[in-house]
Design an enzyme around this catalytic site. Sequence first.
Site: not given
Ligand code: ITT
Length: 195
Positions: A14, A72, A158, A183
């Site tokens: 991210k 998130d 992805d 997104h």
């Molecule tokens: P932080 O809370 O520390 O930001 P996290 O990875 O736990 O990190 P989230 O709780 O927001 O973050 O979970 C997001 C998940 O959704 C991420 O780990 C991926 O599995 C999925 N995801 C989000 N955006 C994505 C993207 O652009 N491409 C692929 N998978 C994605």
Amino acid sequence: MKKKIIFATKNQNKMKEIREILADRDYEILSMEEAGISLDIVEDGTTFEENALIKAKAIRDLVKDAIVLADDSGLAIDYLNGAPGIYSSRFEGEDTPYSVKNQILLDKLSGVPEEKRTARFVCAMAAAFPDGTDQVVRGTIEGIIGYEPAGENGFGYDPIFYVPEFGCTTAQMPAEQKNSISHRGKALRMIREYL
Ligand code: ITT
């Protein structure tokens, strides 16, 4: 003086995308690690927006002079009633490799025809300001769950997220292309108006 932004994420993928998307603005962007912050945040909200605000506010409480952003995000699959949704990173275990998580989702959709494989990536982006105010926005991208993983770029889900208009998955797109339609790209460009 450059605006200082701390991004409340532990997800390095991210962080990379966020730096790329905001590269044309003159911000000083710090990861939590770079800002010297280490905090385990309990994401106990029931929506993407609630969880994004929980993360942004938790870090704002630890800093004084910076805007805190938090994302998130997740994958919502219609056939699975929106799962894994807000549980996307925890789905089948936080430490389970995405090759395995993706295969589990493909198996759950085995035999499901294309028109029922609709899904979207969702990103709620929250900003918490030093004066105690906050904002949250949502960006989405529509797609379908493919029949097999494809592509090496990006991260997470992805390789199974196929975008019909582009004829490929978000893992097969160059970073700039994904960022321009994703997104996260949409949400960041929206929240930028408030910074
Ligand atoms: P932080 O809370 O520390 O930001 P996290 O990875 O736990 O990190 P989230 O709780 O927001 O973050 O979970 C997001 C998940 O959704 C991420 O780990 C991926 O599995 C999925 N995801 C989000 N955006 C994505 C993207 O652009 N491409 C692929 N998978 C994605």
